[in-house]
Scaffold this motif. Structure first.
Motif, PDB file in Angstrom:
ATOM      1  N   PHE A 177       0.841  -1.205   0.000  1.00  0.00           N
ATOM      2  CA  PHE A 177       0.000   0.000   0.000  1.00  0.00           C
ATOM      3  C   PHE A 177       0.873   1.250   0.000  1.00  0.00           C
ATOM      4  O   PHE A 177       0.597   2.214  -0.712  1.00  0.00           O
ATOM      5  CB  PHE A 177      -0.930   0.004   1.211  1.00  0.00           C
ATOM      6  N   ASP A 210       2.174   2.407  -3.274  1.00  0.00           N
ATOM      7  CA  ASP A 210       1.141   2.751  -4.259  1.00  0.00           C
ATOM      8  C   ASP A 210       0.824   1.574  -5.165  1.00  0.00           C
ATOM      9  O   ASP A 210       0.661   1.750  -6.376  1.00  0.00           O
ATOM     10  CB  ASP A 210       1.572   3.957  -5.123  1.00  0.00           C
ATOM     11  N   PRO A 220      -1.955  -0.815  -4.682  1.00  0.00           N
ATOM     12  CA  PRO A 220      -3.077  -1.384  -3.918  1.00  0.00           C
ATOM     13  C   PRO A 220      -3.582  -2.701  -4.493  1.00  0.00           C
ATOM     14  O   PRO A 220      -4.037  -3.563  -3.747  1.00  0.00           O
ATOM     15  CB  PRO A 220      -4.159  -0.297  -4.018  1.00  0.00           C
ATOM     16  N   PRO A 275       4.108   9.643 -11.206  1.00  0.00           N
ATOM     17  CA  PRO A 275       2.921   9.009 -10.631  1.00  0.00           C
ATOM     18  C   PRO A 275       3.076   7.495 -10.599  1.00  0.00           C
ATOM     19  O   PRO A 275       3.852   6.923 -11.364  1.00  0.00           O
ATOM     20  CB  PRO A 275       1.804   9.430 -11.589  1.00  0.00           C
ATOM     21  N   ALA A 276       2.322   6.865  -9.684  1.00  0.00           N
ATOM     22  CA  ALA A 276       2.414   5.414  -9.546  1.00  0.00           C
ATOM     23  C   ALA A 276       1.857   4.737 -10.790  1.00  0.00           C
ATOM     24  O   ALA A 276       1.089   5.324 -11.545  1.00  0.00           O
ATOM     25  CB  ALA A 276       1.631   4.974  -8.321  1.00  0.00           C
ATOM     26  N   ASP A 297      -0.484   2.702 -12.989  1.00  0.00           N
ATOM     27  CA  ASP A 297      -1.925   2.455 -12.924  1.00  0.00           C
ATOM     28  C   ASP A 297      -2.190   0.953 -12.997  1.00  0.00           C
ATOM     29  O   ASP A 297      -1.533   0.255 -13.768  1.00  0.00           O
ATOM     30  CB  ASP A 297      -2.582   3.174 -14.110  1.00  0.00           C
ATOM     31  N   MET A 307       7.515  11.414  -2.278  1.00  0.00           N
ATOM     32  CA  MET A 307       7.320  10.207  -1.471  1.00  0.00           C
ATOM     33  C   MET A 307       8.285  10.199  -0.298  1.00  0.00           C
ATOM     34  O   MET A 307       9.461  10.451  -0.453  1.00  0.00           O
ATOM     35  CB  MET A 307       7.566   8.991  -2.364  1.00  0.00           C
ATOM     36  N   ARG A 336       8.147   0.530  -8.372  1.00  0.00           N
ATOM     37  CA  ARG A 336       7.618   1.864  -8.049  1.00  0.00           C
ATOM     38  C   ARG A 336       8.632   2.957  -8.349  1.00  0.00           C
ATOM     39  O   ARG A 336       8.289   4.025  -8.840  1.00  0.00           O
ATOM     40  CB  ARG A 336       7.228   1.891  -6.565  1.00  0.00           C
TER      41      ARG A 336
END
Lengths: 170, 101
Positions: free
Chosen positions: A45, A48, A50, A121-122, A124, B1, B52
């Motif tokens: 989580f 990023d 989920p 951004p994470a 998708d 982050m 990530r």
């Protein structure tokens, strides 16, 4: 620098990993293993991701941990509470663990990954679905076959020969 | 982050160390399976963390594959434990003589 949620998750994950291996009772050990797996889901989580986190919760905490608990309960009571290990081996194991942790940790701390940060951004989760049905589709089909084969194999392995008509004969 | 890649990597190194300790010291088949699970989860954490920070969907996709294959492995491992327990009435791997080949 790490934030408070990260530190709390680290304590939960590593503490329950040690507890899973060191608690005297195997039942409490498997419950502690659930803590480790749940902690890893928490890290997902934080990262990023989920979708992977929920997959982890469903597969590991939901099914594998329950499977392990049932297997532990099938074992005789005294075996659940008996710890079998010898002292010299234990100290050697702790030494090996420290060597692995210190050497690998030093390699990572010394390497360039300390400088890696990201503002992008994470990913998708729709990209993961696209990956699965485009580039990785042969692997996905193979994985389905492996899962089916392994579950069938597990059932065949665990089947009892002395059971007839659904009742135990001995 | 707020968290950096190296933090996640260090956590997974710690989990790997604990898993190796469990595999080296424990003789209980079920506890060795716990140790294998811990090592697999350390690897998954690394996959997702690198996915990530070097933004790419491949990390999460491979982590999903790895979780599914680990589920298959645990099912087979647990049924092996049940069969071995039925044969030897024990879960001590030192007792499983005929599995030595």
């Amino acid at each position: 620098m790490a934030d408070a949620a990260f530190l709390a998750l680290t304590v939960i994950t590593i503490g329950s990993a040690i507890a899973a291996l060191e608690l005297r009772s195997l039942i409490y050990g498997s419950i502690a293993l659930m803590g480790t797996l749940g902690g890893i889901a928490g890290f997902f989580f934080l990262l990023d991701a989920p979708f992977v986190a929920l997959f982890q919760l469903a597969v590991y905490v939901g099914s594998i941990a329950v499977l392990i608990l049932f297997t532990v309960m099938l074992v005789k009571r005294e075996l659940i509470f008996k710890k079998i290990e010898d002292k010299r081996r234990k100290f050697a194991g702790i030494g090996l663990m420290l060597v692995v942790m210190v050497s690998l940790g030093a390699v990572f701390l010394d390497s360039g990954i300390k400088t890696i940060t990201t503002d992008e951004p994470a990913v998708d989760f729709r990209n993961i679905g696209t990956d699965f049905v485009t580039y990785y589709w042969p692997a996905l089909i193979l994985m389905g076959l492996i899962l089916a084969g392994s579950v069938t194999g597990a059932l065949v392995l665990a089947k009892r020969e002395d059971v007839e008509n659904g009742q135990r004969t001995s | 982050m707020a968290n950096e890649l190296v933090d996640f990597t260090l956590v997974s190194v710690a989990l790997l160390g604990i898993g190796i300790y469990g595999l080296a010291v424990k003789r209980n088949f079920i506890r060795m399976l716990f140790a294998v699970e811990i090592i697999i989860n350390a690897a998954n954490l690394n996959l997702v963390a690198f996915g990530r920070f070097l933004p790419h969907s491949g990390g999460q996709t491979l982590a999903l594959f790895s979780i599914a294959i680990a589920a298959a492995e645990v099912a087979v491992g647990l049924s092996l434990i049940i069969v071995a327990y039925r044969m030897y009435q024990n879960v001590d791997i030192a007792d499983f003589r005929s599995l030595k080949g």
